[in-house]
Design a protein around this motif. Structure first.
Motif, short mmCIF file in Angstrom:
data_model
loop_
_atom_site.label_atom_id
_atom_site.label_comp_id
_atom_site.label_asym_id
_atom_site.label_seq_id
_atom_site.Cartn_x
_atom_site.Cartn_y
_atom_site.Cartn_z
N VAL A 222 0.83 -1.20 0.00
CA VAL A 222 0.00 0.00 0.00
C VAL A 222 0.87 1.26 0.00
CG1 VAL A 222 -1.77 1.28 1.27
CG2 VAL A 222 -1.86 -1.22 1.18
N THR A 223 0.60 2.15 -0.97
CA THR A 223 1.37 3.39 -1.04
C THR A 223 1.00 4.37 0.06
OG1 THR A 223 -0.20 4.43 -2.57
CG2 THR A 223 1.64 3.17 -3.54
N HIS A 224 -0.29 4.43 0.43
CA HIS A 224 -0.73 5.34 1.49
C HIS A 224 -2.15 5.00 1.89
CE1 HIS A 224 -2.24 7.39 -2.13
NE2 HIS A 224 -3.06 8.07 -1.36
N ALA A 225 -2.64 5.67 2.93
CA ALA A 225 -3.87 5.24 3.60
C ALA A 225 -5.15 5.88 3.09
CB ALA A 225 -3.74 5.50 5.11
N HIS A 226 -5.11 6.66 2.02
CA HIS A 226 -6.36 7.17 1.47
C HIS A 226 -7.19 6.01 0.93
CE1 HIS A 226 -4.89 11.58 0.98
NE2 HIS A 226 -5.51 11.39 2.12
N ALA A 227 -8.52 6.17 1.01
CA ALA A 227 -9.43 5.04 0.78
C ALA A 227 -9.33 4.45 -0.62
CB ALA A 227 -10.86 5.48 1.07
N ASP A 228 -8.99 5.26 -1.63
CA ASP A 228 -8.91 4.70 -2.98
C ASP A 228 -7.62 3.92 -3.22
OD1 ASP A 228 -7.62 7.21 -2.81
OD2 ASP A 228 -7.69 7.51 -4.97
N HIS A 229 -6.71 3.93 -2.24
CA HIS A 229 -5.46 3.18 -2.35
C HIS A 229 -5.33 2.10 -1.27
CE1 HIS A 229 -3.35 5.74 -5.39
NE2 HIS A 229 -4.27 6.60 -4.97
N ALA A 230 -6.08 2.24 -0.19
CA ALA A 230 -6.00 1.29 0.92
C ALA A 230 -7.33 0.58 1.07
CB ALA A 230 -5.62 2.02 2.21
N CYS A 231 -7.45 -0.56 0.44
CA CYS A 231 -8.69 -1.34 0.45
C CYS A 231 -8.77 -2.16 1.73
CB CYS A 231 -8.71 -2.25 -0.78
SG CYS A 231 -10.02 -3.47 -0.79
#
Length: 359
Positions: free
Chosen positions: A40-49
């Motif tokens: 995971v690159t970062h914790a924003h919802a469109d990147h952290a499923c």
């Protein structure tokens, strides 16, 4: 000869219905559906499923990722630049400058290097590690603000405007309500404003993330959780930081007379402030602007660039003009959004205490 040798290899990453998949490593990078192993690159919802069996992220970003996907989730962490062997590939994470713990994912197999940037910005930010270019053959880049119109003013000028607006509202006895994405943008604003101007309070969604940032050692000003301030309090000197979802809600009534502002890269476009029904727009983004995108891509030395979420066609055309092979890559990423992420509404209502035991 080296280029021909690389072409003989299977692609290091391929697009699937669940996300970007690395066959040689048997993992996904920022999947948009639950998978067994997610980098995971970062914790924003469109990147952290949510719902993945196991996650890998940076040590700096572990707190915020677990706050988003659940403290019961299995999350492994690497320091920036720390190498990890995953089956037949070498993986390492490098600063993206987007939010706390954000990373670019470097994947290497037998001399072939791909880098997935996630989201990134090249401006300095005291709340996260600065972007570092990573040399590669293939670079997967966002293009959220991939049009020449998007050029950011110096950060110091933006914060001077925010402070002046806050002081002007104080003179009129109005609370200053500033809307910003609860993870990343809100903390950048808090770190940048003049904390001597007056008291600062935060919506529950923002205060939850403040706690995660402070736990990682980020210096933020003292803030109050709005839900703990007694009803009838005088908000006339206060700056209140809240997610965009709070705009126009019943939650706003407690502040009495107020002025509203919105911090977003979209504020560069005429009419954006009016459409958002706010008094002031501040152009501040956690994504690279047009010159930033071009400079960051050039610094990688990539022979091929795959562009995700944003103005992919315009940026691809410009890169081709510059002699770089570029094309759009369809993904589930969304870039800078004005709406809350999934789960944010529940966090808003619960306030910071809801995470206390797990944290």
């Amino acid at each position: 000869r080296n280029a021909a040798k690389r072409r003989d290899l299977m692609p290091l990453l391929e697009t699937t219905e669940r996300g970007l998949y690395c066959p040689a490593g048997d993992f996904f990078v920022d999947p948009w559906r639950p998978v067994a192993r997610a980098v995971v690159t970062h914790a924003h919802a469109d990147h952290a499923c949510g719902g993945c069996e196991r996650y890998l992220t940076t040590r700096a970003g572990r707190h915020v990722l677990q706050a988003r996907v659940g403290f019961e989730a299995a999350v492994d962490a690497l320091e920036y630049g720390e190498p990890l062997r995953v089956n037949d590939v070498a993986v390492s994470l490098h600063p993206a400058g987007h939010i706390l713990g954000s990373a670019q994912v470097r994947v290497e197999q037998r001399g072939e290097v791909w880098v997935v940037s996630g989201d990134y910005k090249v401006e300095p930010d005291p709340t996260c590690a600065a972007f570092e270019p990573v040399r590669c053959h293939v670079f997967v880049s966002e293009s959220t603000f991939g049009l020449p119109i998007y050029r950011w003013s110096p950060e110091a000028d933006v914060f001077a405007d925010v402070n002046a607006w806050w002081r002007a509202n104080q003179a009129e006895g109005k609370a200053s309500v500033l809307f910003a994405y609860s993870l990343g943008k809100a903390q950048r604003l808090l770190a940048g404003v003049d904390r001597s101007v007056g008291p600062i309070a935060c919506h529950g969604a923002v205060e939850n993330m403040n706690r995660m940032y402070r736990a990682t050692g980020v210096d933020l000003p003292e803030t109050s959780y709005v839900g703990e301030v007694p009803r009838g309090a005088d908000w006339g000197r206060s700056l209140i930081v809240a997610p965009p979802s709070a705009n126009g809600s019943a939650w706003m009534r407690r502040f009495g007379p107020s002025a509203s502002g919105f911090a977003s890269g979209w504020m560069r476009v005429r009419g954006a402030r009016r459409r958002r029904a706010v008094d002031r727009g501040f152009v501040l983004s956690d994504h690279a602007d047009w010159p930033g995108l071009l400079g960051a891509i050039a610094a990688t030395g990539a022979e091929r660039v795959l562009l995700t979420h944003g103005f992919t066609a315009a940026l691809a055309r410009r890169l081709v003009e510059l002699g770089v092979a570029a094309e759009a890559l369809v993904t589930g990423y969304q870039g800078e959004r004005d709406d809350p992420s999934p789960g944010e509404t529940e966090a808003d209502a619960a306030g910071p205490e809801s995470r206390e035991a797990e944290a």
